[in-house]
Structure formats: structure tokens, C-alpha cells
Design a protein around this motif. Sequence first.
Motif, PDB file in Angstrom:
ATOM      1  N   ILE A   1       1.434  -0.652  -0.045  1.00  0.00           N
ATOM      2  CA  ILE A   1       0.231   0.096   0.373  1.00  0.00           C
ATOM      3  C   ILE A   1       1.051   1.259  -0.047  1.00  0.00           C
ATOM      4  CG2 ILE A   1      -1.524   1.343   1.916  1.00  0.00           C
ATOM      5  CD1 ILE A   1      -3.076  -0.943   2.121  1.00  0.00           C
ATOM      6  N   ILE A   2       2.048   0.962   0.332  1.00  0.00           N
ATOM      7  CA  ILE A   2       2.844   2.080   0.731  1.00  0.00           C
ATOM      8  C   ILE A   2       3.103   2.738  -0.320  1.00  0.00           C
ATOM      9  CG2 ILE A   2       4.727   3.330   1.668  1.00  0.00           C
ATOM     10  CD1 ILE A   2       3.915   1.941   4.549  1.00  0.00           C
ATOM     11  N   ALA A   3       4.050   1.690  -0.882  1.00  0.00           N
ATOM     12  CA  ALA A   3       4.603   1.909  -2.318  1.00  0.00           C
ATOM     13  C   ALA A   3       3.499   2.504  -3.448  1.00  0.00           C
ATOM     14  CB  ALA A   3       5.577   0.441  -2.799  1.00  0.00           C
ATOM     15  N   ALA A   4       2.143   1.656  -3.580  1.00  0.00           N
ATOM     16  CA  ALA A   4       1.768   1.956  -4.316  1.00  0.00           C
ATOM     17  C   ALA A   4       1.337   4.405  -4.094  1.00  0.00           C
ATOM     18  CB  ALA A   4      -0.099   1.748  -4.376  1.00  0.00           C
ATOM     19  N   VAL A   5       1.227   4.164  -2.596  1.00  0.00           N
ATOM     20  CA  VAL A   5       0.975   6.073  -2.322  1.00  0.00           C
ATOM     21  C   VAL A   5       2.386   6.570  -2.843  1.00  0.00           C
ATOM     22  CG1 VAL A   5       0.205   7.745  -0.838  1.00  0.00           C
ATOM     23  CG2 VAL A   5      -0.471   5.141  -0.715  1.00  0.00           C
ATOM     24  N   ALA A   6       3.658   5.814  -2.747  1.00  0.00           N
ATOM     25  CA  ALA A   6       4.435   6.982  -3.072  1.00  0.00           C
ATOM     26  C   ALA A   6       4.890   6.484  -4.314  1.00  0.00           C
ATOM     27  CB  ALA A   6       5.796   5.662  -2.636  1.00  0.00           C
ATOM     28  N   MET A   7       4.266   6.019  -5.083  1.00  0.00           N
ATOM     29  CA  MET A   7       4.222   5.693  -6.440  1.00  0.00           C
ATOM     30  C   MET A   7       3.812   7.775  -6.570  1.00  0.00           C
ATOM     31  SD  MET A   7       4.794   3.869  -8.898  1.00  0.00           S
ATOM     32  CE  MET A   7       5.808   4.760 -10.579  1.00  0.00           C
ATOM     33  N   ARG A   8       2.313   8.178  -5.976  1.00  0.00           N
ATOM     34  CA  ARG A   8       1.818   8.981  -6.461  1.00  0.00           C
ATOM     35  C   ARG A   8       2.395  10.526  -5.938  1.00  0.00           C
ATOM     36  NH1 ARG A   8      -3.640   8.062  -7.052  1.00  0.00           N
ATOM     37  NH2 ARG A   8      -3.411   7.115  -9.741  1.00  0.00           N
ATOM     38  N   VAL A   9       3.415  10.195  -4.914  1.00  0.00           N
ATOM     39  CA  VAL A   9       4.337  11.582  -4.271  1.00  0.00           C
ATOM     40  C   VAL A   9       5.675  11.260  -4.807  1.00  0.00           C
ATOM     41  CG1 VAL A   9       5.023  11.683  -2.244  1.00  0.00           C
ATOM     42  CG2 VAL A   9       2.742  10.971  -1.842  1.00  0.00           C
ATOM     43  N   VAL A  47      -1.555  22.548 -10.427  1.00  0.00           N
ATOM     44  CA  VAL A  47      -1.987  21.993  -9.181  1.00  0.00           C
ATOM     45  C   VAL A  47      -2.000  20.628  -9.460  1.00  0.00           C
ATOM     46  CG1 VAL A  47      -4.382  20.879  -8.621  1.00  0.00           C
ATOM     47  CG2 VAL A  47      -4.032  22.848 -10.086  1.00  0.00           C
ATOM     48  N   LEU A  48      -0.867  20.269 -10.054  1.00  0.00           N
ATOM     49  CA  LEU A  48       0.147  18.848  -9.874  1.00  0.00           C
ATOM     50  C   LEU A  48       0.867  18.553  -9.385  1.00  0.00           C
ATOM     51  CD1 LEU A  48      -0.105  17.462 -14.000  1.00  0.00           C
ATOM     52  CD2 LEU A  48      -2.093  16.635 -11.514  1.00  0.00           C
ATOM     53  N   ILE A  76       0.419  16.324  -5.072  1.00  0.00           N
ATOM     54  CA  ILE A  76       1.684  15.331  -5.209  1.00  0.00           C
ATOM     55  C   ILE A  76       1.632  14.792  -3.532  1.00  0.00           C
ATOM     56  CG2 ILE A  76       2.913  14.841  -6.921  1.00  0.00           C
ATOM     57  CD1 ILE A  76       5.027  16.707  -6.090  1.00  0.00           C
ATOM     58  N   LYS A  77       1.228  16.057  -3.034  1.00  0.00           N
ATOM     59  CA  LYS A  77       1.110  15.916  -1.701  1.00  0.00           C
ATOM     60  C   LYS A  77       0.073  15.354  -0.928  1.00  0.00           C
ATOM     61  CE  LYS A  77       4.149  19.488  -2.399  1.00  0.00           C
ATOM     62  NZ  LYS A  77       3.577  20.756  -3.176  1.00  0.00           N
ATOM     63  N   THR A  78      -1.055  15.479  -1.005  1.00  0.00           N
ATOM     64  CA  THR A  78      -2.274  15.274  -0.494  1.00  0.00           C
ATOM     65  C   THR A  78      -1.912  13.758  -0.465  1.00  0.00           C
ATOM     66  OG1 THR A  78      -3.491  16.942  -1.695  1.00  0.00           O
ATOM     67  CG2 THR A  78      -4.774  15.394  -0.644  1.00  0.00           C
ATOM     68  N   PRO A  79      -1.773  12.577  -1.259  1.00  0.00           N
ATOM     69  CA  PRO A  79      -1.900  11.220  -0.888  1.00  0.00           C
ATOM     70  C   PRO A  79      -0.974  11.128   0.258  1.00  0.00           C
ATOM     71  CG  PRO A  79      -2.178  11.674  -3.477  1.00  0.00           C
ATOM     72  CD  PRO A  79      -1.113  12.861  -2.912  1.00  0.00           C
ATOM     73  N   LEU A  80       0.408  12.099   0.011  1.00  0.00           N
ATOM     74  CA  LEU A  80       0.951  11.618   1.499  1.00  0.00           C
ATOM     75  C   LEU A  80       0.808  11.904   3.446  1.00  0.00           C
ATOM     76  CD1 LEU A  80       4.370  10.770   1.985  1.00  0.00           C
ATOM     77  CD2 LEU A  80       3.882  13.520   1.874  1.00  0.00           C
ATOM     78  N   PHE A  81       0.188  13.160   2.743  1.00  0.00           N
ATOM     79  CA  PHE A  81      -0.479  13.213   3.839  1.00  0.00           C
ATOM     80  C   PHE A  81      -1.760  13.139   4.608  1.00  0.00           C
ATOM     81  CE2 PHE A  81       1.796  16.844   3.113  1.00  0.00           C
ATOM     82  CZ  PHE A  81       2.615  17.898   4.539  1.00  0.00           C
ATOM     83  N   SER A 110      10.006  19.878  -8.168  1.00  0.00           N
ATOM     84  CA  SER A 110       8.933  19.399  -7.863  1.00  0.00           C
ATOM     85  C   SER A 110       9.523  18.551  -7.042  1.00  0.00           C
ATOM     86  CB  SER A 110       7.938  19.764  -8.610  1.00  0.00           C
ATOM     87  OG  SER A 110       7.703  20.358  -8.458  1.00  0.00           O
ATOM     88  N   ILE A 111      10.436  17.269  -7.212  1.00  0.00           N
ATOM     89  CA  ILE A 111      10.731  16.051  -7.248  1.00  0.00           C
ATOM     90  C   ILE A 111      11.789  16.377  -5.727  1.00  0.00           C
ATOM     91  CG2 ILE A 111      11.822  13.832  -7.273  1.00  0.00           C
ATOM     92  CD1 ILE A 111      11.461  14.275  -9.893  1.00  0.00           C
ATOM     93  N   SER A 112      12.595  17.365  -6.612  1.00  0.00           N
ATOM     94  CA  SER A 112      13.669  17.668  -4.962  1.00  0.00           C
ATOM     95  C   SER A 112      12.717  18.091  -3.775  1.00  0.00           C
ATOM     96  CB  SER A 112      14.510  18.519  -5.821  1.00  0.00           C
ATOM     97  OG  SER A 112      15.523  19.390  -4.013  1.00  0.00           O
ATOM     98  N   GLN A 113      12.235  19.360  -3.968  1.00  0.00           N
ATOM     99  CA  GLN A 113      11.191  19.976  -2.628  1.00  0.00           C
ATOM    100  C   GLN A 113      10.196  19.008  -2.238  1.00  0.00           C
ATOM    101  OE1 GLN A 113      11.807  23.330  -2.343  1.00  0.00           O
ATOM    102  NE2 GLN A 113      13.525  23.127  -3.717  1.00  0.00           N
ATOM    103  N   ILE A 114       9.898  17.322  -2.591  1.00  0.00           N
ATOM    104  CA  ILE A 114       8.675  17.013  -2.095  1.00  0.00           C
ATOM    105  C   ILE A 114       9.384  15.704  -0.544  1.00  0.00           C
ATOM    106  CG2 ILE A 114       9.003  15.081  -4.444  1.00  0.00           C
ATOM    107  CD1 ILE A 114       5.445  15.774  -2.611  1.00  0.00           C
ATOM    108  N   GLY A 115      10.861  15.743  -1.954  1.00  0.00           N
ATOM    109  CA  GLY A 115      12.005  15.311  -1.013  1.00  0.00           C
ATOM    110  C   GLY A 115      12.203  15.981   0.435  1.00  0.00           C
TER     111      GLY A 115
END
Lengths: 617, 250, 113, 95
Positions: A227-235, A258-259, A264-269, A317-322
Motif C-alpha cells: 500500500i505504501i509503495a503504491a501511494v509513494a508512486m503518486r508522491v 496544481v499537479l 503529489i502532497k495530498t496522498p502523502l498526508f 518539485s521532486i526535490s522539494q517533495i523530498g
Amino acid sequence: MKFTGRFTVSPESSVFSLVMLPLLGAALVMLAKAFLKGRMAAGMQFTAMLVGLFGPWLALLYTFPLVWSGLTVEGVIGNWSGVVGITFQFDGLAWLINALGYTVAGAAWIYSLGAGPRGPVFSSVFLIQTAALAATAMTADIFNLFVCLEVLGIASYVLVASSEKNGAFLASFSYLMVSASSMVFFLAGLFGLYRLTGSLSYSGISQALLALPDQGGGLAAISLSLIIAAVAMRVAMMPLYGWLPDAHALAPHAVSAVLSGVLIKTPLFALSRIMLIVPLGAAAAQLLGYAGAATAIVAVLVALSQKDAKRLLAYHSISQIGYVVCAWGAALDLGMDTMAGQHLMTAAFLHAFYHALFKGLLFLSIGTSTDRAGSRNVYTLRGAASTLRQSGERLPITLLSFIIAALAISAIPPLNGYASKIAITYSLKGSWQYWVLSAASIGTIASFIKLSRIFWPQPARIRLMATEEPSAVFMPSVATARHSGLPAQIVPGPMTDTSAVKRANLPVGISQAMLALACVASGLAAPWLYGFVLRLLDSAASLGFTSLNPGPALYTADNLLKTLYMVLAGFVLFRLAVSALGSRLLSLVRDRHRGFHGLFLSFAVGLSVLCVWLLLV
Amino acid sequence: MSGRARRILFLAQIALCVLLVAAVLIPVFLSSMPWPLSARDYLQANGLAESGASNLVSAIYLGYRAFDTLGETIVLLVAISGTIAIIAHGGAVLAQGYGLPSGTASEPARHLPPKTRTELLEVVTGKLGPVVLVFGVYVMMYGHLSPGGGFQGGVVIASGIVFLALGSRVDASNSLTSPENLVRIESAAFALLLLAASSGIISGSGFFGNPLAGAGLTPVAFIITLNAIIGLKVGAGLGFMCIAMLGRGK
Amino acid sequence: MLERILILLLFLIGFAGIVGMRNIIKKIFGLTIINSAVVLLFIVEGSRIGNSAPIIDAEIGLVVDPVPQALMLTAIVIGVCVTALALALAFRLYKAYGSFDIDEIHRQVHRES
Amino acid sequence: MIPILLALLIILAVYTLASADLLHGVIALSGISLISALIFYLLRAPDVAITEAAVGAGVSTVVFVWAIRATTRRASPVKNAGSSSAAVLPEDESL
């Protein structure tokens, strides 16, 4: 004002109007398309967008006192039994995610009024995506999370494909295949958890797992990691980010905002809600936090090597989501019932919020400038500032927006990025992540010096080059028409996408000005906002840490000096990066097109690493 | 790198991918834990009393977990409008809005060979269409008692609509099967579904609650209503998509 | 046990198809197959605890678990929706690049930009 | 009974992915859906069986057939037949 009559709005109803209002807006848009014509339809569509994107603010205002006082609106949808029904939970975190989503979606919509896309299909899908964000934020049921993620996904595939840029269909297709397959893995994980616990709500799952001998053992660990990997994919975390650069770089600018800003953050939280209560959740969060730190530094190096302006932003965006994931993982690892955990989560959310603002602004301003200049190549495009002036923009709003956003992402005081990055590093001080994130910040500064060169005046040599070869980026529609063999009226000519943008227009300016003001204001109000977010998250845990520790001090000599050093280091790194040796080295890390199977290989590797980690701890 | 080396590398990557996934999934798929009984026992004891639907799957689908079903119909909605927009116009319909010439939804027709209809097909499908439609309505309305329900009924209705469209003569204006009307029905049914879902808010029984619970209406009436609306929406939407794909639009 | 092994095999075949096939239509076939495999898994395992369909009429024995069935209704429909959208994109890709081959499409996309 | 049907599914799945004619693949795929529906029916899941038959074998087949008729039935491109079928990726040209 108090409602005194018999008619009162229950908290539950106002919470669900956050989901229902955008959906109602989408229905109105569709009705307008089906039943009305011409100006009437356009007017109704406009009204529907207003209802769907700004109406929810009333509900947010209405529920605010509840959330602020520490109450959580929770229950089962439709008042059914909790054994089978769908549980939801609206707390401070959900309120914050909703506020974030509606801010960015509102600004992006205003921008799209000026620069497109603006058809009825786009409008309804956009509203549906916003509604799905709100639903994702408050669900406490794992199958409902699956449905919400699928709605978010299918809306974003369509929105990415709605771009007319070359390769957008391929980007959308790759994104669809990877994320749809990962959702099947999510279902497999759901199967494991249901088989173990017989429950679908987060609380039911965690209680049943705790009651099991060995807390579910290997099956629980593997199901959770699926489950976590599938969500992490979205993030789009470290090994799983391959789909993002194409999708975000090729989407229409408003959609990119918006993307990158929210989607990419909503699934994380949303994931944090289950990670907090399930055994092994903390261990998984720890690994994700490490991956986040790695993401921050690797992605910024790749970003530094990009030549397409929007791809550069996508890698950022990827770096900042990091950064966000790093702080988020550390927070969940410590637990939300510790003071350090609370502060880290606050910092993570604040950075996610600020990033949504300044990255949205970056996408909009860079999108406007590159569209008007007709090129997106960071190495050859120069003089974008004067192009903007020639196109009739009397106030240099786009240029100013870019400067503000670039300073914000580079963490220059007093803009908002400074505050959130200080907040993240403050709580991580002393760990290795602190140093990794600091290095990533230097890379960010360097790559934004590089990007800002497109606004510098045009030297004579490059001007000559630019007139000789018109940029290839902007001829996609011709190519499409040639290949598809469709008549010309179906595939629009090369200018349809940009003709609206060629002249300065009001909505574009307004949306940029709004976001720019928000960046400055949220930077100035950062200490207050920090306290606000901390209090909201704290009320979720109701521990009362807010009074004990108000958070980091922003403008200490230490922090300012560190920023100065980082800017200097960033400038040095920039000089190195554009030197002959540097650009050769960077071309090695520039994203190799690993092909389609590469996306799946990274998914399989990431998934199995997570599994092994969870089985070992 | 030579072509052969590349190919070996490619195959090795794929083998690694599948092996890793297999290693992860074996414990999940092959687990022999006993299946949990709690939800089944609860539903067998209380499901009929609480929802009024003797088909427990319908009771879950449109009662206990109706919010999921709303999400599912939204996925279908986005998929249909996205698919049509993408095949008919590329990105243009999304990007441009109302400037498009109307009635182009049947664009893919040009790629079908002209002879998709024969005399026999016309007669058979034309006669069969109404029967299939009636059967679809039956499946849709009796979903709370027997297998079936709004979604399945909707699919059957959609195939009935396609049959009618195939069976009607080229120039005959068949009002049920014209794309405009199907889009109208679909959007109206979607709006109705949202109204039905939120009607509980106004009457005080909560979101997705039975709006007339106070007036003595059993929940099963609400389930039947939802079934009918969903059937209508799914039927119109899928019918529209199939007709647009077969190139039988106006 | 045999059933579980066969379903796992089905899933892996589909997954290998998604990853290894160069033709994008076949990749979509693979997506459909793994979706079917997971649906089968839910239903096969969920049916072990009862011996009659989950429709309550007269005196019946223990019913099978209705929850996985209701969940799988949703999953099947979502799977088909995603498939339809993927096919629309594949159609567009074919029209633009004249091939279903993913490598060929990649090559053309990167040559043009 | 069920294992035999499942084995049949696996054969069909392999055929779907291996067939040179995409239309044959689609027919095998709808066969997979129909056999799945039969399995669901045998396992006392009539609702899922109806849905799988209507949606999996019906709608999805229509969409597949449409997509293939509008494009091509051949599974592999003609010109590349015989030549190296490995991923030949473009070298990213430097600036």
C-alpha cells in the motif's frame, strides 16, 4: 451570527460540502454543456467554477472553530454501522490540506481563464479532481482511499493529455500505466490487510493487528509495504519518480501548478493517518524519510542539468517533495505524541504549503514567459524580460513573480521558503539529513541562478542564433497534424495554444499577483502561521505542546549567516555547473530515458526494499 | 552497446522485475490465514434489517459503502468524457472550449470501413433493442432483491441503446440514440445522483443518509432510487461512448 | 492452495506483459489481466467461509463474505474505465507516431523535442 | 472444477500476450472475462459475475475492438521484423 431556527448545519454536513460543492460545480458544467449554448453556457460554466472552487471556503470557515478548539468531526458516512461502512475523520490536518488545495486550485483556475485550457471537459475534470483531493484528505477507510486515489489519477491522466504539446500523450500514457498498475498492487495489499483483520477502516485495522499474535507478522508487513509503495508512486519519491518530469513538464501550465502544488502532497498526508496507528507504520515512515532526503539531493542535481525550463521546474518539485517527505517521515518515526514529532510535521506541512504557492507561481510565470518568447531552452533563451515588455505587459508582473518565487524556493529571507526550510532544518539539526538537505538547498540556489538567465538581456551572438533556428519546442501541433493525417480543423495550428498568451491579459496577471502576494505575506507571517499549523496539528493529538515551544526563531544571526554562505556556495556551484567540465559531468546525470520498463523496475526495486526493511525491523 | 547486449540487458531487467514482484506477492497470494468472519457475521445477522435489501452485495454497494459507488461513477464519467475528448479532438476540445464546431463527437467514424451495417444486422438489432432495454430496466430495478443493480442494468441498457442505434436507418432521427440526448440524460442523472446523495444533509439524516428516514421510508427505497439513477447515468454514458466509437453519431 | 498458485501465476504473466511487451496494446492487455487476477483472488478467498450466495431469502446456510464482492464490483468498473482511457491514448499515439511500439514512440518523441 | 478453469485462464492469458494478431488477443481477453464470470458464478458471487460479463466481456471488448479496427491488427511493426528488437534509445544530444 447564530443560527437560531430549527435549521442548523451539522458539522458533518459542512465537512461533506467540501466534497459535494466541487462535484455540484462539475455537474453544473456538464448540464451547461448539454443544455445551453453560447454565452449562456459560458456564463453558467463560470458560475459553476465559482461555486465549486470558492464555495468550499465557506465550509472551511464554518468548520474552523471546531477544528481550532481541538474537535475532530468523525463518523461513518450515512450513519451506517462502522463494521462495513466508510469511516471519515476531519481534523486539523484535513482542514489544512483542504485549505492548501482550494488556494492553489483557485489561483490555477484564474490563470487558466487567461491562458487556457478552458473547455467544459477541462472544467468539469478539474473540479472533480479538486473534490477528490478533499475526499482524500478526510477519508479514514482504506478502500475509500483506493477509490479517491483512482479518481485523482484518472482526472490527472486526462488533464495531462489535454496539453497539445508534443509527447503529452506519451507522458499521460506512461503515467497511466505505472500508476494504474501500482493501484492493482494497492488492491493486493488491501487483500492482505482484509484477510488479516476483516476490517477496512484504519482504526479497525490497527486494533485487529495489535490483537493478533506477532501483530500480523510478515503478511502485515508486506501488505503495508504494497500500500505504501503504491501511494509513494503518486508522491514521486526517490526510486519512483520517473513518470513525473514528463507529465508535469508537458501539462498545461495551470494544470502543472496544481499537479506539482497539491496533487503529489495530498496522498502523502492522507497516508500519515494510517501510518500513525498501524504497527510498523513508524518503521516504514523512517525509511521513507531517508528516501526523501536522498530524493531532495538527487533530484536537484538532475534539475541542475536540465535544459527545458519546465522540466527543470518539474525536477525541483521532486526535490522539494523530498524535503517534505524527509520531515514527514522523521515526524511519524518519532510519533505525533512527541514535541519534536509535532514540530517536524508542522515544518513538513508548512513547506508543502509554501512549495505549493511558490511552485505554482514558478510554473505560471515561467509558462507565461516561455510561451511569449517561444522557446523553453534554458541555454539559448535570453531576454525574456524584454519580450514580456513588448507583448504589452506594462507592469512587469510576470518578471516580478518569477523573482519572488525564485527567491522563495532558494530560501532567501523574508520570503516563505526561508521560513519553512529553517523550520525543517531546525528540527533535524544534528542528524545526517540536516547536511543532505543543506547541500540540496545549495543546488536549488545554483539551478535558479541558471534559470533566471532567461530573463537576462540578450547578447548579440545568441540573438543571431535564435533568429536562425526557430525553437523546435513550439512546432508540435504541425507534427501531430502531419502524422495523424486528420484534417487541419481538427488538429489546431501551432498558434492556437499560445495565441491567447501572446498578448498580456488580466487573469494571467491577477493569478500571478495573487500568488506572489501570498508568497510574500506568508513569508512575513511565517511565525504566526507556524504557530497556527502547530496548534491545528496539536489539537488533532490534543497534547498542548503549543504553549511549551513556539517554534524556531527565524531571523537569528546564525540562520542569516548560513543563508549568506549558502547563496555564495550556490553561486560557486552555478559557475562550476556552466563551466566546460561541469556541464560535461552534469550531462552524465541528466535524466536518461530509461524506457518504459525502467519505471516498473524502479517500482519493483523500491517495493522490495520497503518489504525487506519492514520484515527486518 | 551492441543490439544483442542491449537485448540481454533488457530481458535481464524484466526478469529481475518479475522475480522481485513474485517474491513480494507470494506471501500475500499464498497466505493460508483463515478468512475473517466478523463482517460476514454482522451482515448476515443485521444486513437485511438495517438496509432492507435482501441482496447483501447491493446493501453494501449502495447502502453501507455508497460513497465508494459515487467515486466509481465519477471515474466512469471522467473516463467517458476524457476518452471521447481524446479520440475525437486530441487535446483541442479540452483546450479551446466553446469555439469548436458542434456534432464532431463521432469523428472516429472516418476510420471504420464504410460497411459496418448489413441488412440482417439492422433487422436483428432493431428488433432486439427494445427487449434488451426492458431487460436492462428489470436488472436495474430489482438489484436489491436479486443479483444485478444499477450498474449492471446500466450496462445492459447501454447495449440496448447501441442495438437501437445499429438497427435504425441512417437518416431516421432516433431521439433516444442521438448523442446530444444521451449526454443530456447522463449529465442530468449525475446532477440527480449528487442531489440524492446530499438530500440527507437537508433532511437531517446526514450525508448519504436516507433523506426520508423521518417520514417512515425504509432505506431500501433510497437504494432503489440510487439504483435507478445510476442505471440511467451508466446506460446513457456508456451508450454515448459506444455510439461515438462506432461512428453512429448524427 | 492450487487455486492460489494459479492466480499468482496469472498475475505474474500479466505483469510480465506490462513490463516486457513492446506493443502498447499488449501492455494494456497485461493491465487487464492483473486486474482480473486480483479480483479472482478476492472472490476465491472470500467464498471459503460460506456455502450460499449473499442473498437472504428463506432459510439459508452461511453466506459467503459479501464485502469483497461489493469491493470488487467497484474495482472491476474502475479497471475498465482506466483501460478505456488507456486505449484512447494508444489510439492517439498510433495516429501521431504510426506505431504501437513503445520504443519507436519514445524515439520519435525525443527526436522531435 | 475451479483449478481447471483457472488453468484455462492462464492459457488464454499467454495466448493474449503472444498472439500476432491483436484482434485474436482481444477475443482471448474477452474469453478470460467470460471464464472469470463463470468462476464467480460457481463461487456464489452472482453480482460480480454479471458485472464481469457485462463490463469485462462487453464494454471492454467493444472499446478494444474499436481501438484496433481504427488502427492496426498487427502486433509488431513490419519494418522492424527481424531486426534487433531491443530497446534502442536515443542518445540525449548535448547542448
